[in-house]
Design a protein around this motif. Structure first.
Motif: not given
Length: 241
Positions: A157-173
């Motif tokens: 997760v970076k500030y420049e990440s997309t909402l979709q990328e972060v939602l995916k990473a957030g679910f895996l977390s």
């Protein structure tokens, strides 16, 4: 314990919260992610800590928000208002809770964008009512059971990440936390906010909705482990010094 994640990005905000409530050997489900929207803007609030403290503080805060004479144009003003209600609950209940062996331990993540905010904001509020703001260099915060899922976010997760990328990473977390701790579980509440839209998008995921994602993640992790080079281990298994 619980699992609540808030992320501030260039394009907006992502919030994720589990719903499991554990009390001794009993487990129930309760909403931990609350959304408020009106003509001044929108915000979400999620908490980790004693349920009785959370319910009382949130109830008091809701009453403040209903007061038509009170207007918040910037999110920090609303955060300060919640902090005041949290201090009020502390004055009323802290001594009795301490005598009973309970800590006054409510941590809160508040995110959103109000009329005079130039961009979405994300705050971490401590039990004492003071707060810090998440920045581009530290764009996410977990409250509750943070140890199992944080490494995934640190790597992806970076500030420049997309909402979709972060939602995916957030679910895996969340999923990594869920399989490692019995006090975090489905249903999973999600909020996504696009910068400048002044509208929160809410959704609840049940376990059956995400089983294929969990299974795919397990398979990919095993494949990744198998693909890691093994020559470096020869010095161990060949008995060499």
């Amino acid at each position: 314990m619980t699992y609540c994640l808030g992320v501030k990005l260039k394009d907006g905000l992502v919030a994720i919260a589990d719903t499991r409530i554990t009390s001794g050997t009993d487990t129930t489900t309760a909403k931990k992610l609350f959304v408020h929207q009106n003509e001044q803007g929108c915000l979400f609030l999620m908490t980790s800590g004693l349920r009785s403290v959370r319910d009382k503080a949130v109830t008091y805060f809701n009453e403040v928000l209903k007061d038509e004479h009170v207007v918040y144009n910037q999110l920090y003003e609303a955060v300060n208002a919640f902090g005041m209600q949290l201090r009020k609950v502390a004055e009323e209940d802290r001594a009795a809770l301490n005598m009973a062996g309970f800590a006054f331990n409510l941590h809160t993540i508040v995110g959103g964008q109000l009329k005079h905010d130039s961009e979405p904001k994300l705050f971490l509020l401590y039990p004492e009512g003071n707060w810090i703001e998440m920045t581009q260099t530290s764009p996410f915060m977990i409250i509750g059971n943070s140890g199992y899922g944080k490494p995934i976010l640190n790597r992806t997760v970076k500030y420049e990440s997309t909402l979709q990328e972060v939602l995916k990473a957030g679910f895996l977390s969340f999923d990594s936390t869920r399989v490692s701790a019995n006090d975090v579980d489905f249903p999973l509440d999600v909020v996504v906010y696009n910068s400048g839209s002044f509208k929160m998008i809410e959704h609840r995921f049940e376990k059956k909705d995400m089983e294929i994602i969990s299974s795919t993640w397990d398979t990919q992790l095993k494949k990744a482990l198998d693909s890691v080079p093994e020559d470096w281990m020869n010095v161990v298994f060949d008995g060499k010094k």
